[in-house]
Design a protein around this motif. Structure first.
Motif, PDB file in Angstrom:
ATOM      1  N   SER A  28      -3.601  -7.779 -10.811  1.00 13.95           N
ATOM      2  CA  SER A  28      -4.425  -7.811  -9.600  1.00 13.95           C
ATOM      3  C   SER A  28      -4.482  -9.182  -8.940  1.00 13.95           C
ATOM      4  O   SER A  28      -4.561  -9.278  -7.714  1.00 13.95           O
ATOM      5  CB  SER A  28      -5.854  -7.363  -9.931  1.00 13.95           C
ATOM      6  OG  SER A  28      -6.441  -8.219 -10.907  1.00 13.95           O
ATOM      7  N   VAL A 149     -10.095  -1.247  -9.011  1.00 15.23           N
ATOM      8  CA  VAL A 149     -10.614  -1.225  -7.636  1.00 15.23           C
ATOM      9  C   VAL A 149      -9.702  -2.018  -6.708  1.00 15.23           C
ATOM     10  O   VAL A 149      -9.405  -1.596  -5.582  1.00 15.23           O
ATOM     11  CB  VAL A 149     -12.055  -1.783  -7.611  1.00 15.23           C
ATOM     12  CG1 VAL A 149     -12.524  -1.979  -6.174  1.00 15.23           C
ATOM     13  CG2 VAL A 149     -13.003  -0.850  -8.350  1.00 15.23           C
ATOM     14  N   THR A 150      -9.226  -3.174  -7.183  1.00 15.22           N
ATOM     15  CA  THR A 150      -8.339  -4.015  -6.369  1.00 15.22           C
ATOM     16  C   THR A 150      -7.048  -3.287  -6.027  1.00 15.22           C
ATOM     17  O   THR A 150      -6.608  -3.282  -4.863  1.00 15.22           O
ATOM     18  CB  THR A 150      -8.014  -5.320  -7.113  1.00 15.22           C
ATOM     19  OG1 THR A 150      -9.225  -6.025  -7.386  1.00 15.22           O
ATOM     20  CG2 THR A 150      -7.090  -6.200  -6.291  1.00 15.22           C
ATOM     21  N   ILE A 152      -6.436  -0.066  -5.990  1.00 15.65           N
ATOM     22  CA  ILE A 152      -6.698   1.085  -5.127  1.00 15.65           C
ATOM     23  C   ILE A 152      -6.883   0.634  -3.674  1.00 15.65           C
ATOM     24  O   ILE A 152      -6.300   1.212  -2.733  1.00 15.65           O
ATOM     25  CB  ILE A 152      -7.932   1.867  -5.621  1.00 15.65           C
ATOM     26  CG1 ILE A 152      -7.622   2.559  -6.953  1.00 15.65           C
ATOM     27  CG2 ILE A 152      -8.371   2.897  -4.589  1.00 15.65           C
ATOM     28  CD1 ILE A 152      -8.825   3.192  -7.610  1.00 15.65           C
ATOM     29  N   LEU A 153      -7.687  -0.415  -3.465  1.00 13.38           N
ATOM     30  CA  LEU A 153      -7.935  -0.893  -2.101  1.00 13.38           C
ATOM     31  C   LEU A 153      -6.682  -1.514  -1.486  1.00 13.38           C
ATOM     32  O   LEU A 153      -6.427  -1.361  -0.279  1.00 13.38           O
ATOM     33  CB  LEU A 153      -9.085  -1.912  -2.114  1.00 13.38           C
ATOM     34  CG  LEU A 153     -10.468  -1.329  -2.427  1.00 13.38           C
ATOM     35  CD1 LEU A 153     -11.515  -2.428  -2.473  1.00 13.38           C
ATOM     36  CD2 LEU A 153     -10.853  -0.271  -1.390  1.00 13.38           C
ATOM     37  N   LEU A 156      -4.597   1.403  -0.334  1.00 12.81           N
ATOM     38  CA  LEU A 156      -5.143   2.073   0.845  1.00 12.81           C
ATOM     39  C   LEU A 156      -4.972   1.250   2.112  1.00 12.81           C
ATOM     40  O   LEU A 156      -4.707   1.796   3.193  1.00 12.81           O
ATOM     41  CB  LEU A 156      -6.628   2.395   0.616  1.00 12.81           C
ATOM     42  CG  LEU A 156      -6.950   3.461  -0.433  1.00 12.81           C
ATOM     43  CD1 LEU A 156      -8.461   3.589  -0.624  1.00 12.81           C
ATOM     44  CD2 LEU A 156      -6.368   4.811  -0.026  1.00 12.81           C
ATOM     45  N   PHE A 157      -5.139  -0.053   2.000  1.00 12.28           N
ATOM     46  CA  PHE A 157      -5.101  -0.924   3.182  1.00 12.28           C
ATOM     47  C   PHE A 157      -3.862  -1.814   3.186  1.00 12.28           C
ATOM     48  O   PHE A 157      -3.860  -2.875   3.814  1.00 12.28           O
ATOM     49  CB  PHE A 157      -6.363  -1.795   3.227  1.00 12.28           C
ATOM     50  CG  PHE A 157      -7.632  -1.017   3.411  1.00 12.28           C
ATOM     51  CD1 PHE A 157      -8.061  -0.641   4.672  1.00 12.28           C
ATOM     52  CD2 PHE A 157      -8.390  -0.642   2.315  1.00 12.28           C
ATOM     53  CE1 PHE A 157      -9.224   0.079   4.842  1.00 12.28           C
ATOM     54  CE2 PHE A 157      -9.563   0.074   2.474  1.00 12.28           C
ATOM     55  CZ  PHE A 157      -9.980   0.449   3.731  1.00 12.28           C
ATOM     56  N   TYR A 158      -2.816  -1.377   2.512  1.00 10.03           N
ATOM     57  CA  TYR A 158      -1.611  -2.208   2.371  1.00 10.03           C
ATOM     58  C   TYR A 158      -1.014  -2.572   3.724  1.00 10.03           C
ATOM     59  O   TYR A 158      -0.749  -3.747   4.000  1.00 10.03           O
ATOM     60  CB  TYR A 158      -0.587  -1.469   1.512  1.00 10.03           C
ATOM     61  CG  TYR A 158       0.723  -2.207   1.341  1.00 10.03           C
ATOM     62  CD1 TYR A 158       0.828  -3.273   0.452  1.00 10.03           C
ATOM     63  CD2 TYR A 158       1.857  -1.843   2.081  1.00 10.03           C
ATOM     64  CE1 TYR A 158       2.034  -3.960   0.294  1.00 10.03           C
ATOM     65  CE2 TYR A 158       3.061  -2.526   1.927  1.00 10.03           C
ATOM     66  CZ  TYR A 158       3.137  -3.570   1.025  1.00 10.03           C
ATOM     67  OH  TYR A 158       4.322  -4.250   0.878  1.00 10.03           O
ATOM     68  N   LEU A 185     -12.581  -7.716   3.828  1.00 13.30           N
ATOM     69  CA  LEU A 185     -12.240  -6.957   2.628  1.00 13.30           C
ATOM     70  C   LEU A 185     -11.295  -7.757   1.740  1.00 13.30           C
ATOM     71  O   LEU A 185     -11.477  -7.818   0.508  1.00 13.30           O
ATOM     72  CB  LEU A 185     -11.588  -5.629   3.026  1.00 13.30           C
ATOM     73  CG  LEU A 185     -10.994  -4.798   1.878  1.00 13.30           C
ATOM     74  CD1 LEU A 185     -12.090  -4.323   0.938  1.00 13.30           C
ATOM     75  CD2 LEU A 185     -10.210  -3.606   2.430  1.00 13.30           C
ATOM     76  N   LEU A 189     -11.959  -9.167  -2.099  1.00 13.70           N
ATOM     77  CA  LEU A 189     -11.097  -8.902  -3.254  1.00 13.70           C
ATOM     78  C   LEU A 189     -10.712 -10.193  -3.963  1.00 13.70           C
ATOM     79  O   LEU A 189     -10.674 -10.247  -5.201  1.00 13.70           O
ATOM     80  CB  LEU A 189      -9.840  -8.155  -2.802  1.00 13.70           C
ATOM     81  CG  LEU A 189     -10.021  -6.705  -2.346  1.00 13.70           C
ATOM     82  CD1 LEU A 189      -8.684  -6.135  -1.874  1.00 13.70           C
ATOM     83  CD2 LEU A 189     -10.587  -5.852  -3.477  1.00 13.70           C
TER      84      LEU A 189
END
Length: 301
Positions: A28, A149-150, A152-153, A156-158, A185, A189
Motif C-alpha cells: 500500500s 482500504v487503500t 480498494i480506494l 475505485l479512483f485509479y 482523498l 490515504l
C-alpha cells in the motif's frame, strides 16, 4: 545459507508478524509513493511523516501505548496539517511546499516535546524509529485493514488519481469541484498509511519505504503499471532484507529497511534501463533510422 537466514522467521513469531506487516505496508505504501513522485510531491510525504507525530504523542499521553489511540491521533494530526497547508497556500501567495515546511517543522518539535513530557528515551526512540517487538496481532489487523482500504480506494479512483497526477490543471477544468475531492482523498490515504507504518518503522522512517522503492522503480520503467509493480517488488525485497539485517546485526528495523531500500535506489540510479546513468541495455537502432543516417552521410559526401 538460505535456511540460516530464514531461521529467525522460522523460530520467532514476532519476526513473522513483522515480516507480514512490512509486506502489507509495501503493497500500500509504494503505489502512493509512485503517485507522489508523479505529482512532484516527494518531500511532502516526508513532511507528513513528521506531521503525524503530535497526534501520536497525544494518543500516547492519553492511552499509553494504545495502537488505536495513537493511530487516530496521528491520522487527525497529519490530515489537519495537510488541509491547513492547502488552505494557507490558496489564501496567500506562498507555495504549498513552503507552508508544508513551516507546519511540519512545528509539528515535529511539538510532537517530541509532548512525548518527552511522560516518557523515557526508549519510548521516544520507539515512536521515532519503530520496534520489532511492538508488532502484535492487533498491529497486524490494524495494518491489514488500512492496506485493504487503500487498495480498494486506489482501484475505485485509479483513473481520477492518474489524471490528476499527470495534468492537474486540465483535470480541474474538466471535473470542476471533483479534483479537490480526489486530492483530499489521496492525501488522506497517504496520512493513513504513514500512521500504519509508525509502529514498525517509526514516524521518521516510514516515508523511506514509501518513496525509495517508487524512485527506484521509476529508473527502470516509463509505464505506470510496470512502475507500480516494480515499486511493490522493491518494497517487499527491502522489507525482507532489512528485517533480516536488523535481527542479525541488532539494529532498529526502520533504519535497516530504509538503508536496504537506499542500496536498491543507488543501484537503480546507476543501472536503471530508463533513467540510469549506465543503463543495463544496449541501444537499439531502428533499421529505417539507420538507412536515413546512411543516406544523409552520402549526400554530405
Amino acid at each position: 545459507m538460505t535456511m540460516h537466514v530464514l531461521d529467525a522467521f522460522a523460530q520467532f513469531g514476532f519476526m513473522r508478524r513483522s515480516l507480514v506487516a512490512c509486506l502489507a505496508l509495501s503493497v500500500s505504501l509504494t503505489p502512493l509513493g509512485v503517485f507522489l513522485l508523479l505529482r512532484r510531491m516527494s518531500l511532502i510525504g516526508d513532511a507528513l511523516s513528521h506531521a503525524v507525530l503530535p497526534g501520536v504523542a497525544i494518543g500516547y499521553l492519553c492511552a499509553g501505548m494504545s495502537l488505536v489511540a495513537m493511530g487516530i491521533g496521528g491520522f487527525v494530526a497529519g490530515l489537519l496539517v495537510a488541509m491547513s497547508s492547502s488552505w494557507i497556500s490558496s489564501a496567500t501567495r506562498l507555495h504549498e511546499d513552503s507552508t508544508f515546511a513551516g507546519l511540519y517543522l512545528g509539528s515535529l518539535a511539538l510532537g517530541v516535546t509532548l512525548v518527552s513530557l511522560r516518557s523515557t528515551g526508549v519510548d521516544l526512540l520507539h515512536l521515532l524509529f519503530g520496534s520489532l517487538l511492538a508488532v502484535d496481532n492487533e498491529s497486524i489487523i490494524f495494518i491489514g485493514v488500512i492496506t485493504s482500504v487503500t487498495l480498494i480506494l486506489l482501484a475505485l479512483f485509479y483513473r481520477a488519481i492518474v489524471f490528476e497526477s499527470f495534468n492537474a490543471a486540465f483535470f480541474q477544468v474538466r471535473a470542476k469541484r471533483f479534483p479537490s475531492l480526489v486530492h483530499g482523498l489521496f492525501m488522506a490515504l497517504v496520512v493513513m498509511n504513514l500512521v500504519a507504518g509508525f509502529q514498525i518503522l517509526g514516524t521518521l522512517m516510514t516515508v523511506g519505504l514509501m518513496m525509495l522503492p517508487a524512485i527506484s522503480a521509476r529508473c527502470w520503467s516509463n509505464h505506470l503499471p510496470v512502475t507500480l509493480l516494480l515499486a511493490t517488488l522493491f518494497g517487499a525485497v527491502s522489507s525482507v532484507a532489512g528485517l533480516t539485517w536488523s535481527w542479525y546485526q541488532s539494529i532498529p528495523a526502520g533504519p535497516a529497511i530504509v538503508l536496504t531500500a537506499t542500496i536498491l535506489f543507488l543501484f537503480s540510479v546507476f543501472f536503471g534501463m530508463e533513467k540510469g546513468i549506465l543503463p543495463v541495455r544496449k541501444k537499439v537502432i531502428c533499421p529505417s533510422s539507420q538507412a536515413m543516417e546512411i543516406s544523409q552521410l552520402r549526400n554530405i559526401k
